[in-house]
Each structure stands twice: as C-alpha cells, then as structure tokens.
Design a protein around this motif. Structure first.
Motif, PDB file in Angstrom:
ATOM      1  N   PHE A   1      93.690  71.228  -6.005  1.00 30.28           N
ATOM      2  CA  PHE A   1      94.796  71.967  -5.385  1.00 30.28           C
ATOM      3  C   PHE A   1      95.303  73.037  -6.348  1.00 30.28           C
ATOM      4  CE2 PHE A   1      94.822  67.850  -3.254  1.00 30.28           C
ATOM      5  CZ  PHE A   1      94.813  68.266  -1.930  1.00 30.28           C
ATOM      6  N   GLU A   2      95.597  74.161  -5.799  1.00 33.93           N
ATOM      7  CA  GLU A   2      96.165  75.223  -6.646  1.00 33.93           C
ATOM      8  C   GLU A   2      97.670  75.039  -6.748  1.00 33.93           C
ATOM      9  OE1 GLU A   2      94.920  79.168  -5.586  1.00 33.93           O
ATOM     10  OE2 GLU A   2      92.808  78.687  -5.938  1.00 33.93           O
ATOM     11  N   THR A   3      98.248  75.445  -7.856  1.00 34.95           N
ATOM     12  CA  THR A   3      99.678  75.192  -8.102  1.00 34.95           C
ATOM     13  C   THR A   3     100.574  75.990  -7.153  1.00 34.95           C
ATOM     14  OG1 THR A   3      99.546  76.885  -9.798  1.00 34.95           O
ATOM     15  CG2 THR A   3      99.436  74.589 -10.554  1.00 34.95           C
ATOM     16  N   THR A   4     100.048  77.064  -6.581  1.00 44.45           N
ATOM     17  CA  THR A   4     100.868  77.864  -5.662  1.00 44.45           C
ATOM     18  C   THR A   4     101.172  77.114  -4.361  1.00 44.45           C
ATOM     19  OG1 THR A   4      98.826  78.819  -4.830  1.00 44.45           O
ATOM     20  CG2 THR A   4     100.010  80.099  -6.476  1.00 44.45           C
ATOM     21  N   GLY A   5     100.396  76.068  -4.069  1.00 44.89           N
ATOM     22  CA  GLY A   5     100.647  75.241  -2.896  1.00 44.89           C
ATOM     23  C   GLY A   5     100.109  75.810  -1.594  1.00 44.89           C
ATOM     24  N   ASP A   6      99.422  76.929  -1.642  1.00 42.30           N
ATOM     25  CA  ASP A   6      98.897  77.485  -0.386  1.00 42.30           C
ATOM     26  C   ASP A   6      97.387  77.680  -0.425  1.00 42.30           C
ATOM     27  OD1 ASP A   6      98.758  79.483  -2.186  1.00 42.30           O
ATOM     28  OD2 ASP A   6      99.812  80.976  -0.982  1.00 42.30           O
ATOM     29  N   ALA A   7      96.719  76.985  -1.341  1.00 44.24           N
ATOM     30  CA  ALA A   7      95.259  77.098  -1.413  1.00 44.24           C
ATOM     31  C   ALA A   7      94.665  75.885  -2.127  1.00 44.24           C
ATOM     32  CB  ALA A   7      94.869  78.369  -2.155  1.00 44.24           C
ATOM     33  N   LEU A   8      93.399  75.639  -1.819  1.00 39.23           N
ATOM     34  CA  LEU A   8      92.669  74.606  -2.547  1.00 39.23           C
ATOM     35  C   LEU A   8      91.252  75.097  -2.806  1.00 39.23           C
ATOM     36  CD1 LEU A   8      91.426  71.753  -0.275  1.00 39.23           C
ATOM     37  CD2 LEU A   8      92.631  73.686   0.664  1.00 39.23           C
ATOM     38  N   GLU A   9      90.629  74.465  -3.787  1.00 37.00           N
ATOM     39  CA  GLU A   9      89.262  74.874  -4.116  1.00 37.00           C
ATOM     40  C   GLU A   9      88.386  73.639  -4.069  1.00 37.00           C
ATOM     41  OE1 GLU A   9      88.499  78.046  -7.228  1.00 37.00           O
ATOM     42  OE2 GLU A   9      87.521  76.319  -8.150  1.00 37.00           O
ATOM     43  N   ILE A  10      87.267  73.739  -3.358  1.00 34.55           N
ATOM     44  CA  ILE A  10      86.365  72.596  -3.301  1.00 34.55           C
ATOM     45  C   ILE A  10      85.071  72.946  -4.033  1.00 34.55           C
ATOM     46  CG2 ILE A  10      87.290  71.835  -1.072  1.00 34.55           C
ATOM     47  CD1 ILE A  10      84.069  72.829  -0.387  1.00 34.55           C
TER      48      ILE A  10
ATOM     49  N   THR B   1      95.359  78.019   2.868  1.00 34.47           N
ATOM     50  CA  THR B   1      95.916  77.290   4.004  1.00 34.47           C
ATOM     51  C   THR B   1      97.393  76.953   3.749  1.00 34.47           C
ATOM     52  OG1 THR B   1      95.818  75.186   5.191  1.00 34.47           O
ATOM     53  CG2 THR B   1      94.913  75.185   2.969  1.00 34.47           C
ATOM     54  N   THR B   2      98.129  76.790   4.825  1.00 34.41           N
ATOM     55  CA  THR B   2      99.551  76.427   4.659  1.00 34.41           C
ATOM     56  C   THR B   2      99.705  74.913   4.473  1.00 34.41           C
ATOM     57  OG1 THR B   2      99.684  76.379   7.069  1.00 34.41           O
ATOM     58  CG2 THR B   2     100.493  78.375   5.969  1.00 34.41           C
ATOM     59  N   ASP B   3      98.636  74.148   4.754  1.00 29.06           N
ATOM     60  CA  ASP B   3      98.723  72.696   4.609  1.00 29.06           C
ATOM     61  C   ASP B   3      97.500  72.173   3.846  1.00 29.06           C
ATOM     62  OD1 ASP B   3      99.236  70.035   4.824  1.00 29.06           O
ATOM     63  OD2 ASP B   3      99.439  70.015   7.019  1.00 29.06           O
ATOM     64  N   PRO B   4      97.465  72.405   2.531  1.00 27.31           N
ATOM     65  CA  PRO B   4      96.277  72.052   1.741  1.00 27.31           C
ATOM     66  C   PRO B   4      95.920  70.566   1.816  1.00 27.31           C
ATOM     67  CG  PRO B   4      97.808  73.349   0.425  1.00 27.31           C
ATOM     68  CD  PRO B   4      98.506  73.008   1.697  1.00 27.31           C
ATOM     69  N   ARG B   5      96.938  69.681   1.879  1.00 25.31           N
ATOM     70  CA  ARG B   5      96.650  68.241   1.845  1.00 25.31           C
ATOM     71  C   ARG B   5      95.899  67.790   3.106  1.00 25.31           C
ATOM     72  NH1 ARG B   5      98.518  65.787  -2.391  1.00 25.31           N
ATOM     73  NH2 ARG B   5     100.012  66.924  -3.659  1.00 25.31           N
ATOM     74  N   ARG B   6      96.339  68.289   4.262  1.00 25.41           N
ATOM     75  CA  ARG B   6      95.673  67.893   5.502  1.00 25.41           C
ATOM     76  C   ARG B   6      94.225  68.421   5.527  1.00 25.41           C
ATOM     77  NH1 ARG B   6      95.683  68.934  11.289  1.00 25.41           N
ATOM     78  NH2 ARG B   6      96.781  70.914  11.124  1.00 25.41           N
ATOM     79  N   VAL B   7      94.043  69.666   5.085  1.00 25.09           N
ATOM     80  CA  VAL B   7      92.689  70.246   5.042  1.00 25.09           C
ATOM     81  C   VAL B   7      91.808  69.444   4.092  1.00 25.09           C
ATOM     82  CG1 VAL B   7      91.337  72.298   4.401  1.00 25.09           C
ATOM     83  CG2 VAL B   7      93.501  72.562   5.636  1.00 25.09           C
ATOM     84  N   ALA B   8      92.376  69.083   2.920  1.00 25.52           N
ATOM     85  CA  ALA B   8      91.604  68.333   1.920  1.00 25.52           C
ATOM     86  C   ALA B   8      91.178  66.973   2.471  1.00 25.52           C
ATOM     87  CB  ALA B   8      92.448  68.155   0.659  1.00 25.52           C
ATOM     88  N   ALA B   9      92.073  66.324   3.219  1.00 19.70           N
ATOM     89  CA  ALA B   9      91.758  65.007   3.774  1.00 19.70           C
ATOM     90  C   ALA B   9      90.526  65.077   4.679  1.00 19.70           C
ATOM     91  CB  ALA B   9      92.959  64.480   4.557  1.00 19.70           C
ATOM     92  N   HIS B  10      90.436  66.139   5.486  1.00 19.97           N
ATOM     93  CA  HIS B  10      89.275  66.287   6.374  1.00 19.97           C
ATOM     94  C   HIS B  10      88.026  66.656   5.578  1.00 19.97           C
ATOM     95  CE1 HIS B  10      91.125  65.813  10.297  1.00 19.97           C
ATOM     96  NE2 HIS B  10      92.187  66.448   9.809  1.00 19.97           N
ATOM     97  N   LEU B  11      88.192  67.492   4.557  1.00 20.47           N
ATOM     98  CA  LEU B  11      87.020  67.956   3.798  1.00 20.47           C
ATOM     99  C   LEU B  11      86.386  66.819   3.000  1.00 20.47           C
ATOM    100  CD1 LEU B  11      88.240  71.443   2.502  1.00 20.47           C
ATOM    101  CD2 LEU B  11      86.538  70.975   4.271  1.00 20.47           C
TER     102      LEU B  11
END
Lengths: 305, 257
Positions: free
Chosen positions: A253-262, A232-242
C-alpha cells in the motif's frame, strides 16, 4: 548488409559506443535503447556522418564516412525535425531528388511517387514551417525512399505520429522490408518496436546488451516479478480481491492511501483478467499502469543478471 | 549535374528577398551619402568622394557580406541541423563545398558591385561610365569577394561560432592594419585590393572615411604581388577548406541518442 566490428566512439572523455560488433542483414532490425544508449551514434556511423574512434563500420563492404557510393544505396530518415522550413514539402523532396542526380522531370515523377507512398500528396504544397511532427516524419520518410535504397535507416520514426499514422507508417516499413531491403529502426519504446519486428539489438550505455528475438527478451522480463500500480479510492478492498489471484505474489500500500502496488509473475494473465475482475466486483479503480513495462526495467533486469 | 544543382539550391537560398533586403537598404543609404557627400564636405572633389566611399564603405561592405554569406555554406546548415541532408547525398563533399562556396562568393560580389555602381552613379551621374577607377574597383572587388569568401570559409570550418572572428577580421584587422606604417599592409586582404584598385590619393582623407579607406598608411604593394597573394588566398583557402570538410565531421550538436 551492415557490419560493425568492435566499433567504439568517444566524444571527448565520454564514450558513446563501446566495442560493439554486430551484423545487420535484410529485413527489419530494431535498435532499441534509452536516450544516450548509443543508437544515434550507430546510425551516424552507418550513414557516414561520423567515424568510429576504433573498430570498423562497413555498409555492403564499403566504409561509409563521406562515401558517395554508400549514399547511392542508403536512405536515411533522421530523428531531428529540422528541415528547410521556407520550402514546401514537395519542393524539399524534389530538391533532395535532384541531389541524387535525377533530372528535373525524373525528380518530379519520383517525388510524386514517394509522396503518394507516405500519403502526403495533398499536403505537400504547404510550407514545411507549418507542418506537424507527424507530417515531418512522413516527408522525411519520403526523401529517404527517393533513391529506392537497399538500406533504410529510420531514427525514432514513430515520434509524433497519431495511432492511424503509426499504423500506416508501419505498413510502409513492412512493405519495404518484404522487398528485401535492410531496414534499421531506432526506438526507445519497446512496445512500438514489437509491432514492427522481432529482431532487435538492445543497447545500454553504449554497449550492446542483447541481440535476437524480442520474444526471448520478453520472456526474460516476464520471469522477473512485474510491478503494477493501481490507483483506487479503496485500496484495501481492491487488494483483498487481488490476493485471491494465484499469480499476484505481493501487495504494497502506498502511504498516500489512494494507490497500491502489486507484484506479479504473469503480467499478461493479470492484464487479461483484471479489467473483468474490476467490473464484476465494482472495484473503484481510477487507473493502472506498470512502472516495469518499459525499457528501463528490461535494462535493469538484464544488467543485474 | 548534382554539383550544379547544389550550386543553384544555395544560390536560390542566398538570393531570397528576405535575406537581401537589409543589404539593399544599406546600399541605398550609401547611395544617399554618395549623392550628398560632395556638397556636405566642400573641399571634396567627386573623385575624392568616390575614392573615400568606395575604399571606406564599399570594400568593407563586401567583407561584411562575405562573412555573412560564407556562414551559409556550412556553419548555418550545421546550426539549422539541415547539414545531414546535404552530407547524405551521393555527392562528394568537395563538390558540395565548392558549389556552395561559389554561390556565396557570387552573392558577395553582387552586393559589392551593386554598392560600387550606386556610389559611382550617385557621384558622377551621367558621366559614371567614364570613371576609370570604377573598372579597376570592379576587378578588385571580384577577386576580393572570392578571397574573403575563401578566407572566411576556412575559419568557419575550423572554429565553432566563427562569426565574431570573421567580423573582427573584416572591421578590426582590415581597418587597423592598412593604416599602420611600414610593410604591415601586406598582411591585410584590403591592402592588396587597394593595390589592384590603385585609387588616386584623396584630399581631406583625415576623416573617418579616410581611416576606413586606409589613407593613413602607406601602400606600396606592387600589382603583381597583390594578384599572387589574392589568388593564393583563394586557392589555398578553398584547398584547405576542401581537405578539412572532406575529413572532419560536421554533425548538428544537441543531438541525443
């Protein structure tokens, strides 16, 4: 009925199959494992191409190695795509039928029957050299059904088939199983196997790791935290909802800033609700996939238990 | 019936134009050489030319054909990974092996006979039918084709990538041994074939064709001994091959599981 009793097979210093005992009866049984797990070794033993180094392999009570009596009741669809390239599909199937002892006329009739079953009648006069992988799979299945076998062995049969082809292939296999035949399907893709059968033999590094109902094994996997990677281009917003979802237990959060892992304990619920969540909140999700949704994670989990 | 079909299947494969084209070109070149050799080498009589070309080229061509066609019996099927279709049919392995070997031997013989006939006709023209040596050569080539095939078959079943070994035997061993002094000629197939063919001694045999036809050695092998040895090679070679093929595993290599 296929029986393996403490069957082991060594390739020089390397063990291909380690002390495997099992019985395979009528219906579809999936032989599941990663590359190098020992699936093809078992298949080669059952088809009598190789002998077990120790232990026993029996097909309807007979030792299969170089045993023509076994080949009368056995149909084999090998994984390798090598065929007689200069021949047409029809000529190849006729030749195989003749080698089953059929007369020229009987071979011709039976060839048409099996070509029709695998829906290759209209393409069987082309040279095999020009066949796609999917067409090769169908021709291999056709030659495996020539002798109306009691036992059918299919080694990675769905490789190269398009979705429509897969559905048709599975329907054929299902139909053959309902006729009371013993069918063994080799695969390294859990998802594929689940659609064909619930009865599996799980191999890992030459050992039989688990046998039985695939749903039980699925259940074991689902108890294990399941990772899902979201681009995603906005990992923080997605994480907040998840994190509002009760079955999401961690976010990284991945260090590349364009992905997260749950991590989730209920992946099925997650997969059901996440697309809806993304649409409702207009979340910028590019893709999501699970590194755990494969056999490797099953093996990792089962081996660690 | 299945055995007969395996034989026909193998024969059809070996008789493809694509496979035979090279052999036909080589035979044509030998024919051209046979037509011009007597005029090129002035001291050669037609009989000398026939003996040197038959002994020096046709027999070697037959050995080469045996090496290549025998590879199609098992090792080519293993390399092409199509062996699995032959070994999972309800046909005893011995039958499969013998049927395919017979096809290889027959095509080898066909190449040898065709080359010999072309040489005979090119040299003797309309008198070719009266050349008595030609008929003895036909007999020798027949048993020779089966003997070479049996020998190479055993090698291909025992050794991976056996072609270099077979070629070394056909061109190295079979050329060197018959030219050596004493009784060493007994350990070459070619020496026994020459004993059956009973070629008359040839003038001007010091050239390369003389070397290929073993003219530098002495061949005192009795005809009866040659028959026993050659038939023995056929029987023992195919017998051992049948045992090996029935009991050993022949699976394509690079398979993964």
């Amino acid at each position: 009925m296929i029986e393996l009793q403490r069957a082991s097979r060594w390739y020089g210093q390397v063990i291909g199959l380690n002390d495997v005992s099992c019985t395979i009866g009528p219906g579809i049984t999936a032989l599941l494992g990663e590359n190098g797990a020992g699936k093809t070794t078992i298949i080669k033993m059952i088809t009598g191409q190789i002998k077990p180094t120790t232990g026993e392999v029996r097909v309807f009570g007979m030792r299969p190695f170089a045993n023509p009596e076994v080949y009368k009741i056995l149909g084999y669809c090998p994984e390798i795509d090598s065929l007689y390239e200069r021949m047409t599909g029809r000529a190849f199937v006729v030749a195989m039928a003749r080698m089953f002892g059929m007369t020229a006329e009987r071979a011709r009739v039976r060839t048409e029957e099996v070509l029709d079953m695998v829906k290759m009648s209209d393409r069987a006069d082309r040279r095999i050299a020009g066949y796609s992988k999917g067409m090769r799979q169908r021709i291999k299945l056709a030659q495996a059904m020539l002798n109306d076998p009691k036992v059918i062995l299919l080694d990675e049969p769905l490789n190269g088939l398009d979705p429509g082809g897969r559905r048709e292939y599975m329907e054929i296999v299902d139909h053959l199983a309902k006729e009371g035949r013993t069918i063994v399907v080799c695969s390294h893709i859990l998802y594929e196997v689940e659609q064909i059968t619930r009865n599996i033999l799980l191999l890992h590094r030459g050992r039989l790791l688990a046998t039985g109902d695939v749903r039980v094994i699925r259940g074991l996997i689902d108890k294990h935290p399941h990772r899902i990677r979201i681009e995603t281009t906005d990992p923080r917003r997605v994480a907040a909802h998840l994190l509002d979802l009760p079955y999401v237990i961690s976010v990284r959060f991945e260090t590349t800033g364009d992905a997260l892992e749950i991590e989730s304990r209920e992946p099925d619920r997650f997969y059901e609700s996440f697309p809806r969540l993304a649409i409702e909140h207009d979340l910028p999700v590019r893709s999501y996939s699970s590194p755990d949704n494969n056999l490797e994670s099953v093996f990792r989990y089962l081996v660690s238990k | 019936m299945s055995g007969l079909y395996v034989f026909q299947f193998a024969l059809r494969d070996l008789l493809q134009v694509r496979r035979l084209l090279v052999w036909l070109i080589v035979i044509a070149l030998i024919g051209v050489l046979a037509a011009y050799l007597p005029s090129l080498a002035q001291n050669l009589t037609p009989e000398d030319a026939y003996v040197q070309l038959a002994g020096g080229l046709v027999y070697k061509l037959t050995a080469l054909a045996a090496a290549i066609f025998t590879a199609s019996v098992v090792s080519q099927e293993v390399e092409q990974k199509t062996i699995v279709y032959l070994l999972t049919r309800p046909i005893p392995r011995v039958i499969t092996l013998l049927a395919r070997t017979k096809a290889a031997a027959i095509v080898t013989l066909l190449v040898g006979v065709l080359a010999l006939t072309v040489v005979n006709v090119a040299i003797y023209g309309t008198h070719a039918a009266s050349n008595a040596v030609y008929y003895r050569d036909l007999v020798a080539l027949t048993i020779g084709s089966f003997a070479y095939t049996a020998l190479f078959l055993l090698v291909t079943l025992l050794i991976n990538r056996s072609m270099p070994v077979c070629l070394l035997f056909a061109f190295g061993w079979e050329n060197v041994i018959p030219n050596m002094p004493g009784d060493t000629v007994y350990v070459s197939v070619y020496g026994h074939l020459m004993a059956l063919a009973q070629h008359p001694s040839s003038e001007g045999s010091a050239g390369p064709l003389g070397l290929l036809s073993g003219a530098f050695g002495t061949n005192l092998i009795p005809v009866s001994t040659a028959w026993v040895i050659l038939v023995g090679i056929v029987v023992i070679g195919t017998g051992l091959s049948s045992f090996v093929f029935s009991n050993f595993e022949y699976v394509p290599r690079e398979d993964t599981d």
